[in-house]
Each structure stands twice: as C-alpha cells, then as structure tokens.
Design an enzyme around this catalytic site. Sequence first.
Site, PDB file in Angstrom:
ATOM      1  N   ASP A   1      -5.056  -0.166  -9.759  1.00 44.23           N
ATOM      2  CA  ASP A   1      -4.977  -0.694  -8.397  1.00 44.23           C
ATOM      3  C   ASP A   1      -6.308  -1.355  -8.040  1.00 44.23           C
ATOM      4  OD1 ASP A   1      -3.569  -1.135  -5.998  1.00 44.23           O
ATOM      5  OD2 ASP A   1      -4.634   0.505  -5.036  1.00 44.23           O
TER       6      ASP A   1
ATOM      7  N   HIS B   1      -9.108  -6.895   4.165  1.00 45.63           N
ATOM      8  CA  HIS B   1      -8.822  -5.456   4.108  1.00 45.63           C
ATOM      9  C   HIS B   1     -10.103  -4.665   3.838  1.00 45.63           C
ATOM     10  CE1 HIS B   1      -6.910  -1.650   3.194  1.00 45.63           C
ATOM     11  NE2 HIS B   1      -7.432  -1.657   1.979  1.00 45.63           N
TER      12      HIS B   1
ATOM     13  N   GLU C   1       0.566   0.851   1.866  1.00 47.07           N
ATOM     14  CA  GLU C   1      -0.293  -0.285   1.564  1.00 47.07           C
ATOM     15  C   GLU C   1       0.572  -1.428   1.058  1.00 47.07           C
ATOM     16  OE1 GLU C   1      -4.735   1.419   0.640  1.00 47.07           O
ATOM     17  OE2 GLU C   1      -3.446   0.974  -1.082  1.00 47.07           O
TER      18      GLU C   1
ATOM     19  N   GLU D   1       1.186  -4.479  -0.955  1.00 44.85           N
ATOM     20  CA  GLU D   1       0.564  -5.066  -2.134  1.00 44.85           C
ATOM     21  C   GLU D   1       1.580  -5.874  -2.944  1.00 44.85           C
ATOM     22  OE1 GLU D   1      -1.983  -2.690  -4.551  1.00 44.85           O
ATOM     23  OE2 GLU D   1      -2.381  -1.207  -2.964  1.00 44.85           O
TER      24      GLU D   1
ATOM     25  N   ASP E   1       1.531   1.045  -2.345  1.00 44.39           N
ATOM     26  CA  ASP E   1       0.701   2.122  -2.887  1.00 44.39           C
ATOM     27  C   ASP E   1       0.448   3.126  -1.768  1.00 44.39           C
ATOM     28  OD1 ASP E   1      -0.617   3.353  -4.978  1.00 44.39           O
ATOM     29  OD2 ASP E   1      -2.542   2.516  -4.428  1.00 44.39           O
TER      30      ASP E   1
ATOM     31  N   ARG F   1      -4.663   9.273   3.620  1.00 42.93           N
ATOM     32  CA  ARG F   1      -6.015   8.866   4.002  1.00 42.93           C
ATOM     33  C   ARG F   1      -6.956  10.056   4.196  1.00 42.93           C
ATOM     34  NH1 ARG F   1      -5.987   3.699   2.334  1.00 42.93           N
ATOM     35  NH2 ARG F   1      -4.439   2.425   3.436  1.00 42.93           N
TER      36      ARG F   1
ATOM     37  N   GLN G   1      -7.903  11.133   0.734  1.00 38.69           N
ATOM     38  CA  GLN G   1      -8.758  10.077   0.192  1.00 38.69           C
ATOM     39  C   GLN G   1     -10.165  10.123   0.793  1.00 38.69           C
ATOM     40  OE1 GLN G   1      -7.137   6.167   0.906  1.00 38.69           O
ATOM     41  NE2 GLN G   1      -8.904   5.100   0.074  1.00 38.69           N
TER      42      GLN G   1
ATOM     43  N   LYS H   1      -4.008   8.932  -3.754  1.00 39.08           N
ATOM     44  CA  LYS H   1      -3.151   7.812  -4.144  1.00 39.08           C
ATOM     45  C   LYS H   1      -2.165   8.179  -5.256  1.00 39.08           C
ATOM     46  CE  LYS H   1      -5.638   4.377  -2.066  1.00 39.08           C
ATOM     47  NZ  LYS H   1      -5.168   3.179  -1.375  1.00 39.08           N
TER      48      LYS H   1
ATOM     49  N   THR I   1       3.738   5.553  -5.925  1.00 37.45           N
ATOM     50  CA  THR I   1       3.608   4.104  -5.771  1.00 37.45           C
ATOM     51  C   THR I   1       4.997   3.517  -5.945  1.00 37.45           C
ATOM     52  OG1 THR I   1       1.358   4.097  -6.689  1.00 37.45           O
ATOM     53  CG2 THR I   1       2.546   2.008  -6.687  1.00 37.45           C
TER      54      THR I   1
ATOM     55  N   GLU J   1      -5.653   0.214   9.071  1.00 38.13           N
ATOM     56  CA  GLU J   1      -6.241  -0.917   9.783  1.00 38.13           C
ATOM     57  C   GLU J   1      -5.552  -1.163  11.124  1.00 38.13           C
ATOM     58  OE1 GLU J   1      -6.921  -4.344   6.819  1.00 38.13           O
ATOM     59  OE2 GLU J   1      -5.495  -2.994   5.850  1.00 38.13           O
TER      60      GLU J   1
END
Length: 422
Positions: free
Chosen positions: A132, A139, A205, A207, A239, A243, A246, A259, A263, A370
């Site tokens: 990844d 971002h 996420e 992607e 993904d 948080r 993480q 993570k 996925t 975000e």
Amino acid sequence: MHPNDLSLRSFVAVDPRSDFPIQNLPYGVFSTASQPAPRIGVAIGEYVLDLAALASAGLLEVAGDNVFAQGAINGFMALGLQTWSATRARISELLRHDNAELRDDAALRARALVPLHEATLHLPLTVAGFTDFYSSKEHASNVGALFRDNADPLLPNWLHIPIGYNGRASTVVVSGTAIRRPHGQLKEPGEAAPRFAQSLRLDFELEIGVVIGQGSAIGERLTEPQAEAMIFGFVLLNDWSARDIQQWEYVPLGPFQGKAFATSISPWIVTREALEPFRVAGPAQHPPPLDYLAQAGPNNYDLALEVELRSATMPAPATICATNFKFMYWSSVQQLLHHASSGCAMNVGDLLGSGTVSGPGPGQRGSLLEISANGAAPLALPGGESRGFLEDGDSVSLRGWCERDGIRIGFGAVEGTVRAAK
C-alpha cells in the site's frame, strides 16, 4: 478496429450509462448455481461472457491449459502483454454487432452469456503480495496537519519517494464481503498504558489497486517502459483502517494491525489498455524526482471516483466524497519503479494500493479521518445522523469510471458492510 474505438457496438444490448460497454471488457472470476466451479469471464452490459465456454467451443484460442477455466486470472496474466492485447481484441471481435460467430449461435450464446444477477463474483486473482502506498499529496498533507505540524505537514522524504509499506495479501477480499470490526492495542493521549480492545475509529480509504501481470527477477531494476508493460490492470480498492490502532503503532515502522484486518477490491479488473484513452499528466513534481523515477510520458488517469455511505437506518446511500485519480502525485508506474528499485522481485498477482485518493477541495477527501478532522467535526448524514468514524451496520461503496463522448469505462463498485467485533 481497435477495441477502444468509440464507434464499436455490441450485439449485446448495453445501457448507455453502463460501466461495461464493448470498449471496456474487464476481467473477473464468477460461478453460477448450475456450474459452481469458478471460471474467468468479462463483463458486457448486464452479462458475464464466459471465456471458458468460448475456449471450449474453439472461438477463443490462448496458449496454456484451460487458463479461463481457473478460479483466478493469474495463469492468463502470466502469458504476457501480447496475449493480453490479442485476447481482448478477439473478445471484442466476437461481441461486435456485425460478427455472426457468437451472435448467430443461439446454443453457445445461451451457455456463454450469463446474466450478472445469476452470477456469483469471486476474488479475481490470487494475490501474491500487497503493498500500500501513500501517494496523494493532498491526503498526506491533510493527515500530516492532523497528526503533526499544520505549517509543514509533509515529512522531508515525501516529495522524493513514493512512500509505501507491505500489507497483508491474506486479508484481501472481494466486494460484498462483510468487514468485522477489529481488536488491537489502543492508547489515548491521556492514558498511562495501552489496552486491548475493539477499534472505535474504523475508517475507509478510497484507493485504486494496480494488478501486476508480469514478474521481475530478484536484483533486477525496471525502466519506465518495462514497469508500464507489467501492469495488467486496475481495481477499486478500499483499505479499511482502524485509526486508533494505527495511531498507537505507526511510529516507528508504520501501519501494521491497523490495516492488516481487511482490504476490499472490486470483482472486475479494468485493463490498462481499456484506460489508455484517459491517460493524463499528473501534478508537476517539485523537486524533480531522481532519474530512476523520471517519467517520459503521462501516467495518470482521468478517473472519477465517488464514495457512498449508508447507515443501517438510512433508506438510501449518501455520496460523501467525489474526487479523481488524476490528482495523484506519484503515478502507478512510479510506484512500481520504486518498488523494484532495490532489486525487490515482483510477482504475477502482486497488488499495489495507490494510497488514499484525495483532491484539493473539501468534498474530495478520500477518508473519514480527513472528512471529520479525526472525529472533531463529524460528517452530517441525511436523516440527522452523523459520523466521525464508521459504526456497525454502516455500508461503504466506492465507484469509479472514465468517460468520453458518451462511453463510460467503469469498475462497478466495491462494497463492504461493517459488522460488530467478535
């Protein structure tokens, strides 16, 4: 005619707003109740064209033993670029409105054209490895401002290296797979010690995933043309990210359990060749990248992306992000060039995540981290609900498409619904 020719028409009726016109022909793996063995097909309108059936009928000749009768596309990808291109051209030819080979063979047509609603879609490839990346400047800047320094959110290496980490191939799942809320070590800033608990800050996420169709040897570096030729196609990729897990683990070596739990990818692989008309230059890169990362041509794509969120009580989903893949600072080719630059071997079936795709506008942020400013400014949803992060029962769908002169080259969707932690 080239398979990308906008004037092509299929004898299969295709709605003008379909993601799957004859100019697309994305590959997937499917099964049916009457034939439960997974096999390879391409999407055309509201149908799956069974390539194994065409091969058995002698209409589609490809080297290799029954490559289309397999439950993953890896064997076909291993045959290389010339085979990919020739096969796509032949499938396009068979589907043309003015070609009688398949059109007028009622028995074969009944076997080979399977309505999508009768098909079960599977993970389209055996994922050899998953890496990844972190390649959207917007971002990375948004996250850096939240977690580090609003005045200087990018770390010093970000403008020089396509930053990435090795993820878990074992937990890549196909669209529609439920996502179980993970457990992990959590530690809030005011807590004296960590604790083991379920994540409370679950996120998506947005992607794009790059599917590698050709390998490279250990110790081998790549040129830009070699890297480009190794890319078979692209998928939508979510993904999922915890948080809070993480945040506690990512210093000093980056994401791990935050993570690793899931996925999701879309069931359809859109070929690089189908996206060729939509190539565009990416953002200007300052300072200029080192020579091994220099690009002679445009390697980004004008690919619109949307995220929809639907809670368990909402009657319809709400669009919470609309952005574009063209904003990515580091291209997919640059990611692959960097990945192999140390001599790292690449394998058929490797999957490279682009990293979260965010754009310059407030409505273009590709994660709840975000959108909600790490939960400080929850997102308002229709019906009065709000979200800082995902709750149990929430469903997230990603969609993507390129469009030109009324022709839409789309990916379908990748969807996942959050289930309570065990």
